[in-house]
Scaffold this motif. Structure first.
Motif, PDB file in Angstrom:
ATOM      1  N   VAL A  12     -36.581  -6.516  66.127  1.00 43.56           N
ATOM      2  CA  VAL A  12     -37.159  -7.455  67.090  1.00 43.56           C
ATOM      3  C   VAL A  12     -38.071  -8.419  66.353  1.00 43.56           C
ATOM      4  CG1 VAL A  12     -38.823  -7.686  68.968  1.00 43.56           C
ATOM      5  CG2 VAL A  12     -37.002  -5.993  69.116  1.00 43.56           C
ATOM      6  N   MET A  13     -37.851  -9.703  66.565  1.00 47.60           N
ATOM      7  CA  MET A  13     -38.734 -10.726  66.015  1.00 47.60           C
ATOM      8  C   MET A  13     -39.367 -11.498  67.164  1.00 47.60           C
ATOM      9  SD  MET A  13     -36.538 -12.127  62.755  1.00 47.60           S
ATOM     10  CE  MET A  13     -37.670 -13.495  62.530  1.00 47.60           C
ATOM     11  N   GLY A  18     -42.818 -22.279  67.856  1.00 44.16           N
ATOM     12  CA  GLY A  18     -43.172 -23.171  66.766  1.00 44.16           C
ATOM     13  C   GLY A  18     -43.555 -22.478  65.476  1.00 44.16           C
ATOM     14  N   ALA A  19     -43.573 -21.144  65.463  1.00 42.60           N
ATOM     15  CA  ALA A  19     -43.976 -20.419  64.256  1.00 42.60           C
ATOM     16  C   ALA A  19     -42.839 -20.235  63.255  1.00 42.60           C
ATOM     17  CB  ALA A  19     -44.565 -19.063  64.626  1.00 42.60           C
ATOM     18  N   GLY A  20     -41.606 -20.572  63.650  1.00 39.16           N
ATOM     19  CA  GLY A  20     -40.488 -20.501  62.717  1.00 39.16           C
ATOM     20  C   GLY A  20     -39.564 -19.323  62.902  1.00 39.16           C
ATOM     21  N   LYS A  21     -39.714 -18.607  63.995  1.00 42.64           N
ATOM     22  CA  LYS A  21     -38.889 -17.422  64.243  1.00 42.64           C
ATOM     23  C   LYS A  21     -37.402 -17.759  64.310  1.00 42.64           C
ATOM     24  CE  LYS A  21     -38.881 -16.258  68.427  1.00 42.64           C
ATOM     25  NZ  LYS A  21     -39.312 -15.820  69.775  1.00 42.64           N
ATOM     26  N   SER A  22     -37.043 -18.819  65.007  1.00 41.56           N
ATOM     27  CA  SER A  22     -35.630 -19.168  65.155  1.00 41.56           C
ATOM     28  C   SER A  22     -35.012 -19.549  63.817  1.00 41.56           C
ATOM     29  CB  SER A  22     -35.461 -20.313  66.158  1.00 41.56           C
ATOM     30  OG  SER A  22     -35.887 -19.915  67.450  1.00 41.56           O
ATOM     31  N   THR A  23     -35.751 -20.262  63.000  1.00 43.76           N
ATOM     32  CA  THR A  23     -35.248 -20.633  61.668  1.00 43.76           C
ATOM     33  C   THR A  23     -35.023 -19.394  60.811  1.00 43.76           C
ATOM     34  OG1 THR A  23     -36.421 -22.744  61.768  1.00 43.76           O
ATOM     35  CG2 THR A  23     -35.726 -21.982  59.597  1.00 43.76           C
ATOM     36  N   LEU A  24     -35.960 -18.464  60.845  1.00 43.83           N
ATOM     37  CA  LEU A  24     -35.820 -17.220  60.086  1.00 43.83           C
ATOM     38  C   LEU A  24     -34.636 -16.404  60.596  1.00 43.83           C
ATOM     39  CD1 LEU A  24     -39.590 -16.270  59.893  1.00 43.83           C
ATOM     40  CD2 LEU A  24     -38.136 -16.784  57.918  1.00 43.83           C
ATOM     41  N   SER A  25     -34.452 -16.364  61.905  1.00 48.65           N
ATOM     42  CA  SER A  25     -33.342 -15.610  62.492  1.00 48.65           C
ATOM     43  C   SER A  25     -32.000 -16.175  62.048  1.00 48.65           C
ATOM     44  CB  SER A  25     -33.437 -15.633  64.022  1.00 48.65           C
ATOM     45  OG  SER A  25     -34.602 -14.984  64.472  1.00 48.65           O
ATOM     46  N   ARG A  26     -31.866 -17.494  62.122  1.00 49.40           N
ATOM     47  CA  ARG A  26     -30.601 -18.123  61.710  1.00 49.40           C
ATOM     48  C   ARG A  26     -30.319 -17.868  60.239  1.00 49.40           C
ATOM     49  NH1 ARG A  26     -32.499 -22.371  65.123  1.00 49.40           N
ATOM     50  NH2 ARG A  26     -33.343 -23.484  63.323  1.00 49.40           N
ATOM     51  N   LYS A  27     -31.342 -17.928  59.419  1.00 48.19           N
ATOM     52  CA  LYS A  27     -31.189 -17.712  57.983  1.00 48.19           C
ATOM     53  C   LYS A  27     -30.733 -16.278  57.704  1.00 48.19           C
ATOM     54  CE  LYS A  27     -33.813 -18.584  53.699  1.00 48.19           C
ATOM     55  NZ  LYS A  27     -32.859 -19.570  53.160  1.00 48.19           N
ATOM     56  N   LEU A  28     -31.336 -15.317  58.409  1.00 51.19           N
ATOM     57  CA  LEU A  28     -30.972 -13.916  58.219  1.00 51.19           C
ATOM     58  C   LEU A  28     -29.546 -13.645  58.680  1.00 51.19           C
ATOM     59  CD1 LEU A  28     -31.887 -11.068  57.425  1.00 51.19           C
ATOM     60  CD2 LEU A  28     -32.734 -10.769  59.752  1.00 51.19           C
ATOM     61  N   LEU A  29     -29.169 -14.166  59.831  1.00 53.04           N
ATOM     62  CA  LEU A  29     -27.826 -13.946  60.365  1.00 53.04           C
ATOM     63  C   LEU A  29     -26.756 -14.554  59.471  1.00 53.04           C
ATOM     64  CD1 LEU A  29     -28.597 -14.619  64.128  1.00 53.04           C
ATOM     65  CD2 LEU A  29     -27.875 -12.429  63.165  1.00 53.04           C
ATOM     66  N   ILE A 126     -44.192 -12.905  63.821  1.00 53.11           N
ATOM     67  CA  ILE A 126     -44.336 -14.046  62.921  1.00 53.11           C
ATOM     68  C   ILE A 126     -45.517 -14.901  63.367  1.00 53.11           C
ATOM     69  CG2 ILE A 126     -43.192 -16.030  61.872  1.00 53.11           C
ATOM     70  CD1 ILE A 126     -41.810 -13.376  61.281  1.00 53.11           C
ATOM     71  N   LEU A 127     -46.456 -15.114  62.452  1.00 49.59           N
ATOM     72  CA  LEU A 127     -47.631 -15.941  62.732  1.00 49.59           C
ATOM     73  C   LEU A 127     -47.550 -17.271  61.986  1.00 49.59           C
ATOM     74  CD1 LEU A 127     -50.544 -13.350  62.429  1.00 49.59           C
ATOM     75  CD2 LEU A 127     -49.841 -14.535  64.519  1.00 49.59           C
ATOM     76  N   ASN A 172     -45.948 -17.074  58.326  1.00 47.01           N
ATOM     77  CA  ASN A 172     -44.937 -18.020  57.853  1.00 47.01           C
ATOM     78  C   ASN A 172     -45.617 -19.245  57.236  1.00 47.01           C
ATOM     79  OD1 ASN A 172     -42.551 -19.325  57.341  1.00 47.01           O
ATOM     80  ND2 ASN A 172     -42.143 -19.880  59.474  1.00 47.01           N
ATOM     81  N   ASP A 173     -46.257 -19.016  56.086  1.00 46.65           N
ATOM     82  CA  ASP A 173     -46.923 -20.118  55.398  1.00 46.65           C
ATOM     83  C   ASP A 173     -45.955 -20.911  54.536  1.00 46.65           C
ATOM     84  OD1 ASP A 173     -46.523 -17.921  53.836  1.00 46.65           O
ATOM     85  OD2 ASP A 173     -48.546 -17.860  52.990  1.00 46.65           O
ATOM     86  N   ALA A 174     -44.878 -20.249  54.092  1.00 48.89           N
ATOM     87  CA  ALA A 174     -43.809 -20.913  53.336  1.00 48.89           C
ATOM     88  C   ALA A 174     -42.514 -20.206  53.723  1.00 48.89           C
ATOM     89  CB  ALA A 174     -44.054 -20.810  51.835  1.00 48.89           C
ATOM     90  N   LEU A 175     -41.526 -20.957  54.170  1.00 47.11           N
ATOM     91  CA  LEU A 175     -40.325 -20.376  54.769  1.00 47.11           C
ATOM     92  C   LEU A 175     -39.636 -19.380  53.847  1.00 47.11           C
ATOM     93  CD1 LEU A 175     -38.300 -20.214  57.095  1.00 47.11           C
ATOM     94  CD2 LEU A 175     -37.088 -22.149  56.058  1.00 47.11           C
ATOM     95  N   GLU A 176     -39.377 -19.764  52.599  1.00 41.89           N
ATOM     96  CA  GLU A 176     -38.629 -18.883  51.695  1.00 41.89           C
ATOM     97  C   GLU A 176     -39.403 -17.602  51.409  1.00 41.89           C
ATOM     98  OE1 GLU A 176     -35.557 -19.048  50.703  1.00 41.89           O
ATOM     99  OE2 GLU A 176     -35.257 -20.907  51.817  1.00 41.89           O
TER     100      GLU A 176
END
Length: 217
Positions: A12-13, A18-29, A126-127, A172-176
């Motif tokens: 669960v995320m 706006g914290a970047g959860k969706s971007t992280l999810s897409r990257k992981l998937l 994710i903060l 989430n201070d830096a995406l990578e």
């Protein structure tokens, strides 16, 4: 050689908008074939391009109510007049098959799942690095009015207040860098002892082999 079949987990995320959860999810998937996104059921009409069973399971209000009454949801909620819920059957089948399931839900949905399937649950919050950065992302992403952005910020503060209910909290201070930490969490959780049902029989066999060897020497 031991079978290494494991039980899947529910990742669960949650985060403020706006914290970047969706971007992280897409990257992981996109990077990990062993995890898939949970498909929710909803009473809202399908939007252009959405496919039943891929984007959502589109059901009537009566069918949704029947599923709630039958206990067929892991969690459910009403959002802007439409009902959303996570069907239990597909998730349990995936876990049994050793596949992981990713959930993009809020703290309320997370609490509902924890009430019934806590052992399978891994909760990651994710903060954003700063509140002004969160507000900047919301303004740039949606181009909403100042009133709408203010309303989203109020919602973000409510979401953030539940950070301590999660197993892991990532900034989430830096995406990578944040993505790398998320992958480390997932990989470690996959190898928890309780997710390796084959281990008990394997260890028993090792001990029997050890005892037989001791007797023959």
């Amino acid at each position: 050689m031991a079978a290494t079949t494991r039980r899947g987990l529910m990742l669960v995320m949650s985060s403020p908008s706006g914290a970047g959860k969706s971007t992280l999810s897409r990257k992981l998937l996109a990077a990990d074939d062993g995890i898939s996104l949970s498909v929710s059921a909803t009473t809202r009409p399908a939007r252009p391009g959405e496919v039943d069973g891929r984007d959502y399971f589109f059901v009537s209000a009566d069918e949704f109510a029947r599923m709630v009454e039958a206990g067929e949801f892991l969690e459910h909620a009403t959002v802007f007049g439409n009902r959303y819920g996570t069907p239990r059957g597909p998730v349990e089948a995936a876990l049994q098959a050793g596949r992981d399931v990713l959930f993009d839900i809020d703290w309320q949905g997370t609490q509902q799942i924890a009430e019934t399937m806590a052992d399978d649950l891994v909760r990651v919050f994710i903060l954003p690095p700063r509140i002004d950065e969160l507000e900047r992302r919301l303004r740039e992403r949606a181009q909403d009015s100042a009133e709408v952005v203010a309303r989203r910020m109020d919602g973000a503060m409510e979401e953030i207040s539940h950070w301590a209910e999660y197993d892991y909290v990532l900034v989430n201070d830096a995406l990578e860098a944040c993505y790398d930490r998320l992958c480390q969490v997932l990989n470690a959780e996959r190898w928890r002892r309780r997710r390796q049902p084959w281990l008990s029989a394997f260890v028993t066999k090792l001990r029997e082999e050890g005892a037989a060897r001791a007797q023959s020497s």
